[in-house]
Design a protein around this motif. Structure first.
Motif, PDB file in Angstrom:
ATOM      1  N   ASP A 167       0.773  -1.252   0.000  1.00  0.00           N
ATOM      2  CA  ASP A 167       0.000   0.000   0.000  1.00  0.00           C
ATOM      3  C   ASP A 167       0.800   1.296   0.000  1.00  0.00           C
ATOM      4  O   ASP A 167       0.272   2.346   0.367  1.00  0.00           O
ATOM      5  N   GLU A 168       2.057   1.262  -0.436  1.00  0.00           N
ATOM      6  CA  GLU A 168       2.814   2.517  -0.515  1.00  0.00           C
ATOM      7  C   GLU A 168       2.140   3.493  -1.471  1.00  0.00           C
ATOM      8  O   GLU A 168       2.127   4.706  -1.230  1.00  0.00           O
ATOM      9  N   GLU A 169       1.571   2.956  -2.551  1.00  0.00           N
ATOM     10  CA  GLU A 169       0.994   3.821  -3.574  1.00  0.00           C
ATOM     11  C   GLU A 169      -0.285   4.521  -3.124  1.00  0.00           C
ATOM     12  O   GLU A 169      -0.765   5.422  -3.800  1.00  0.00           O
ATOM     13  N   ILE A 170      -0.837   4.101  -1.973  1.00  0.00           N
ATOM     14  CA  ILE A 170      -2.026   4.779  -1.444  1.00  0.00           C
ATOM     15  C   ILE A 170      -1.761   5.325  -0.042  1.00  0.00           C
ATOM     16  O   ILE A 170      -2.675   5.471   0.759  1.00  0.00           O
ATOM     17  N   GLY A 171      -0.486   5.618   0.246  1.00  0.00           N
ATOM     18  CA  GLY A 171      -0.147   6.304   1.483  1.00  0.00           C
ATOM     19  C   GLY A 171       0.726   5.537   2.450  1.00  0.00           C
ATOM     20  O   GLY A 171       1.324   6.128   3.345  1.00  0.00           O
ATOM     21  N   GLY A 172       0.789   4.209   2.315  1.00  0.00           N
ATOM     22  CA  GLY A 172       1.647   3.411   3.182  1.00  0.00           C
ATOM     23  C   GLY A 172       1.138   3.219   4.601  1.00  0.00           C
ATOM     24  O   GLY A 172       1.865   2.734   5.465  1.00  0.00           O
ATOM     25  N   PHE A 173      -0.134   3.577   4.855  1.00  0.00           N
ATOM     26  CA  PHE A 173      -0.653   3.533   6.224  1.00  0.00           C
ATOM     27  C   PHE A 173      -0.762   2.099   6.756  1.00  0.00           C
ATOM     28  O   PHE A 173      -0.606   1.866   7.954  1.00  0.00           O
ATOM     29  N   ALA A 174      -1.041   1.143   5.864  1.00  0.00           N
ATOM     30  CA  ALA A 174      -1.171  -0.255   6.284  1.00  0.00           C
ATOM     31  C   ALA A 174       0.137  -1.018   6.134  1.00  0.00           C
ATOM     32  O   ALA A 174       0.202  -2.198   6.467  1.00  0.00           O
ATOM     33  N   GLY A 175       1.169  -0.351   5.644  1.00  0.00           N
ATOM     34  CA  GLY A 175       2.437  -1.011   5.393  1.00  0.00           C
ATOM     35  C   GLY A 175       3.571  -0.475   6.239  1.00  0.00           C
ATOM     36  O   GLY A 175       3.728  -0.816   7.405  1.00  0.00           O
ATOM     37  N   ALA A 176       4.393   0.393   5.633  1.00  0.00           N
ATOM     38  CA  ALA A 176       5.589   0.901   6.310  1.00  0.00           C
ATOM     39  C   ALA A 176       5.251   1.638   7.601  1.00  0.00           C
ATOM     40  O   ALA A 176       5.984   1.548   8.592  1.00  0.00           O
ATOM     41  N   GLN A 177       4.140   2.369   7.596  1.00  0.00           N
ATOM     42  CA  GLN A 177       3.779   3.122   8.803  1.00  0.00           C
ATOM     43  C   GLN A 177       3.476   2.184   9.966  1.00  0.00           C
ATOM     44  O   GLN A 177       3.888   2.436  11.101  1.00  0.00           O
ATOM     45  N   LYS A 178       2.767   1.084   9.680  1.00  0.00           N
ATOM     46  CA  LYS A 178       2.462   0.097  10.724  1.00  0.00           C
ATOM     47  C   LYS A 178       3.738  -0.610  11.185  1.00  0.00           C
ATOM     48  O   LYS A 178       3.925  -0.856  12.384  1.00  0.00           O
ATOM     49  N   LEU A 179       4.593  -0.951  10.244  1.00  0.00           N
ATOM     50  CA  LEU A 179       5.846  -1.618  10.603  1.00  0.00           C
ATOM     51  C   LEU A 179       6.701  -0.725  11.489  1.00  0.00           C
ATOM     52  O   LEU A 179       7.215  -1.168  12.526  1.00  0.00           O
ATOM     53  N   ALA A 180       6.857   0.534  11.106  1.00  0.00           N
ATOM     54  CA  ALA A 180       7.731   1.450  11.841  1.00  0.00           C
ATOM     55  C   ALA A 180       7.258   1.690  13.269  1.00  0.00           C
ATOM     56  O   ALA A 180       8.072   1.952  14.161  1.00  0.00           O
ATOM     57  N   SER A 181       5.956   1.592  13.504  1.00  0.00           N
ATOM     58  CA  SER A 181       5.417   1.869  14.838  1.00  0.00           C
ATOM     59  C   SER A 181       5.228   0.602  15.674  1.00  0.00           C
ATOM     60  O   SER A 181       4.671   0.665  16.774  1.00  0.00           O
ATOM     61  N   SER A 182       5.694  -0.535  15.172  1.00  0.00           N
ATOM     62  CA  SER A 182       5.438  -1.815  15.837  1.00  0.00           C
ATOM     63  C   SER A 182       6.546  -2.202  16.813  1.00  0.00           C
ATOM     64  O   SER A 182       7.684  -1.720  16.732  1.00  0.00           O
ATOM     65  N   ASP A 183       6.210  -3.114  17.720  1.00  0.00           N
ATOM     66  CA  ASP A 183       7.209  -3.676  18.615  1.00  0.00           C
ATOM     67  C   ASP A 183       8.207  -4.535  17.855  1.00  0.00           C
ATOM     68  O   ASP A 183       9.381  -4.642  18.248  1.00  0.00           O
ATOM     69  N   VAL A 184       7.745  -5.137  16.770  1.00  0.00           N
ATOM     70  CA  VAL A 184       8.648  -5.932  15.922  1.00  0.00           C
ATOM     71  C   VAL A 184       9.792  -5.064  15.433  1.00  0.00           C
ATOM     72  O   VAL A 184      10.966  -5.451  15.479  1.00  0.00           O
ATOM     73  N   PHE A 185       9.449  -3.859  14.998  1.00  0.00           N
ATOM     74  CA  PHE A 185      10.478  -2.957  14.475  1.00  0.00           C
ATOM     75  C   PHE A 185      11.446  -2.525  15.567  1.00  0.00           C
ATOM     76  O   PHE A 185      12.649  -2.428  15.341  1.00  0.00           O
ATOM     77  N   LYS A 186      10.922  -2.257  16.754  1.00  0.00           N
ATOM     78  CA  LYS A 186      11.793  -1.871  17.871  1.00  0.00           C
ATOM     79  C   LYS A 186      12.832  -2.958  18.146  1.00  0.00           C
ATOM     80  O   LYS A 186      14.010  -2.674  18.395  1.00  0.00           O
ATOM     81  N   ASP A 187      12.383  -4.214  18.091  1.00  0.00           N
ATOM     82  CA  ASP A 187      13.289  -5.331  18.361  1.00  0.00           C
ATOM     83  C   ASP A 187      14.328  -5.512  17.254  1.00  0.00           C
ATOM     84  O   ASP A 187      15.366  -6.142  17.469  1.00  0.00           O
ATOM     85  N   MET A 188      14.068  -4.960  16.078  1.00  0.00           N
ATOM     86  CA  MET A 188      15.013  -5.098  14.968  1.00  0.00           C
ATOM     87  C   MET A 188      16.263  -4.235  15.150  1.00  0.00           C
ATOM     88  O   MET A 188      17.285  -4.469  14.517  1.00  0.00           O
ATOM     89  N   ASN A 189      16.164  -3.191  15.987  1.00  0.00           N
ATOM     90  CA  ASN A 189      17.315  -2.321  16.277  1.00  0.00           C
ATOM     91  C   ASN A 189      17.957  -1.796  14.994  1.00  0.00           C
ATOM     92  O   ASN A 189      19.159  -1.926  14.754  1.00  0.00           O
ATOM     93  N   VAL A 190      17.147  -1.165  14.171  1.00  0.00           N
ATOM     94  CA  VAL A 190      17.602  -0.684  12.867  1.00  0.00           C
ATOM     95  C   VAL A 190      18.455   0.570  13.016  1.00  0.00           C
ATOM     96  O   VAL A 190      18.118   1.485  13.781  1.00  0.00           O
ATOM     97  N   GLY A 191      19.549   0.634  12.269  1.00  0.00           N
ATOM     98  CA  GLY A 191      20.434   1.797  12.291  1.00  0.00           C
ATOM     99  C   GLY A 191      20.345   2.656  11.051  1.00  0.00           C
ATOM    100  O   GLY A 191      20.627   3.854  11.088  1.00  0.00           O
ATOM    101  N   ILE A 192      19.935   2.068   9.926  1.00  0.00           N
ATOM    102  CA  ILE A 192      19.856   2.787   8.654  1.00  0.00           C
ATOM    103  C   ILE A 192      18.809   2.106   7.767  1.00  0.00           C
ATOM    104  O   ILE A 192      18.682   0.878   7.786  1.00  0.00           O
ATOM    105  N   VAL A 193      18.055   2.920   7.023  1.00  0.00           N
ATOM    106  CA  VAL A 193      17.042   2.396   6.105  1.00  0.00           C
ATOM    107  C   VAL A 193      17.350   2.886   4.694  1.00  0.00           C
ATOM    108  O   VAL A 193      17.620   4.076   4.490  1.00  0.00           O
ATOM    109  N   LEU A 194      17.313   1.975   3.740  1.00  0.00           N
ATOM    110  CA  LEU A 194      17.350   2.346   2.333  1.00  0.00           C
ATOM    111  C   LEU A 194      15.981   2.075   1.734  1.00  0.00           C
ATOM    112  O   LEU A 194      15.363   1.044   1.999  1.00  0.00           O
TER     113      LEU A 194
END
Length: 447
Positions: A167-194
């Motif tokens: 859903d990036e093409e319609i705003g990303g609200f159900a995709g990247a936005q949900k991932l970035a705000s999730s506990d899963v993402f916190k546990d990933m300990n990301v340092g850089i995004v491409l």
């Protein structure tokens, strides 16, 4: 009579045969790489009804062939996020995230030379398909680069994640936005995004350190209705047209800066009218001898992070939709440009950001050339990660390629696609091997 030529040609014949035999494994592998890309392109993930089930199954099969860890996250029903993981030898180091989106925009099939989901390759090696530039190419280049690194015996120090979001093409609200705000993402300990970038018509790759935000503005005007033959002051249509003309002049002034080369497209404020609505309906269309009492227009505004927002909003309220002319306005969407401290959402492009320096060097190591860092003219999923304070860089390795995202006959040349895989191989190697000078480990805050 001279000697038979056949005897002299035999050594050359066997030499050519040897070259063909020795070259065939490389040619076969390149053919397999292109075939996998074509298979992904042939999955119809166009909005508004993307086949996410089929794309998910394809990506999981690719993960299995690469021996990557995988999981499917579904924060929103039937909106799967495919998350792949290549564990690093030092899990204490912040990880690398390579993001891409699986959905594509719709296509007008009748306007294409070849079917948009046929992934046809023409005689010049151009692969025609919706998503060939935006951005199924990048997602598959991630995977093919990992395939090459694994084949070479490379082992990463940092953990590498690869995400395929909906859903990036319609705003990303159900995709990247949900991932970035999730506990899963916190546990990933990301340092850089491409994330994604744009094709470049010249030999220089384009790198994006920020992006314009979308503001969706609707201006409404009202006035007394009247006979179609009479001249009125402050009629709804007259007032709206005055605003449209003023906005058009502003748009032209911004566009002139781009045409003159003073600023890049991502550095100016763009206004484009999305709709114009007015008139009194009738069974045959509209009443022609009646001036309407209401009129409205909608505008797609794209604003760079460094723009003066206070000045823009004041201009809208006082010049383009003044209450003194019976006008009102509202925003139907207002993208975020600054963090909680009021700082522009941009990623540093100098030596203060080791990820930027590493990226530049890795691209050059792969014989790529780089242009001046840019602000992305539209919006991407990268904004969801920048909002968290993470560095995020947009990059799609497509040089000498016309910009055809969302256009008819979108294509990418297979030679350019293959070159991009080598570039990402270099980037992944550099990023996953990096540790801060003089340290065995580092924290995300230090980066």
């Amino acid at each position: 009579m001279g000697k038979p030529l056949s005897f002299n040609l035999l050594p050359l014949f066997f030499h050519c045969l040897l070259l063909l035999v020795s070259a065939s494994p490389i040619q076969d592998e390149q053919s397999n790489i292109i075939s996998r890309f074509q298979l992904y392109l042939q999955i119809n993930t166009s909005q508004p009804s993307p086949d996410y089930h089929k794309s998910t199954q394809f990506l999981l099969s690719q993960s299995l062939s690469l021996s990557l860890e995988s999981q499917v996250l579904e924060f929103v029903h039937r909106k799967p996020i495919v998350l792949l993981k290549w564990p690093g030898s030092d899990p204490s180091l912040p990880s690398i995230l390579l993001n891409s989106h699986t959905d594509v925009v719709p296509s007008e099939h009748s306007k294409w030379l070849h079917p948009p989901f046929g992934s046809h390759i023409d005689e010049q090696g151009n692969i025609f398909a919706r998503g060939s530039q935006d951005m199924k190419c990048v997602g598959m280049q991630y995977l093919e680069a990992v395939r090459k690194l694994k084949s070479s015996g490379f082992h990463p120090k940092r953990t590498l994640y690869i995400s395929f979001v909906p859903d990036e093409e319609i705003g990303g609200f159900a995709g990247a936005q949900k991932l970035a705000s999730s506990d899963v993402f916190k546990d990933m300990n990301v340092g850089i995004v491409l994330d994604e970038g744009l094709a470049s018509p010249n030999e220089n790759y384009r790198l994006f350190y920020g992006e314009r935000a979308a503001w969706m503005l609707v201006i409404k005007s009202s006035g007394a209705p009247g006979h179609g033959a009479k001249l009125y002051d402050n009629s709804a249509m007259e007032n709206l047209f005055m605003s449209i003309e003023s906005i058009r002049r502003f748009r032209a002034s911004q566009f002139d800066l781009v045409k003159a080369g003073v600023k890049a497209e991502g550095e100016v404020i763009s206004f484009n009218m999305a709709f114009l609505k007015s008139g009194t309906p009738s069974p045959t269309g509209f009443v022609m001898n009646l001036q309407p009492s209401e009129a409205e227009a909608g505008f797609d505004i794209r604003i760079p992070p460094m723009a003066n927002l206070e000045s823009l909003e004041k201009r809208i309220a006082e010049e383009w939709a003044p209450a003194s002319r019976n006008m009102t306005f509202e925003f139907r969407g207002k993208g975020i440009l600054h963090d909680d401290l009021g700082r522009p959402l941009v990623t540093a492009t100098d030596s203060s950001n080791p990820w930027w320096t590493l990226l530049e060097e890795a691209i050059k190591q792969a014989n790529g050339k780089i242009g001046k860092p840019e602000i992305f003219p539209a919006s991407t999923d990268a904004r969801s990660f920048r909002l968290l304070g993470l560095p995020a860089i947009g990059f799609s390795p497509m040089a000498n390629t016309p910009i055809l995202l969302h256009d008819h006959n979108e294509f990418l040349n297979q030679a350019e696609y293959l070159k991009g895989i080598d570039v990402y191989e270099s980037i992944i190697r550099a990023y996953t091997s990096y540790t801060s000078p003089g340290r065995h480990g580092d924290s995300r805050d230090e980066l």
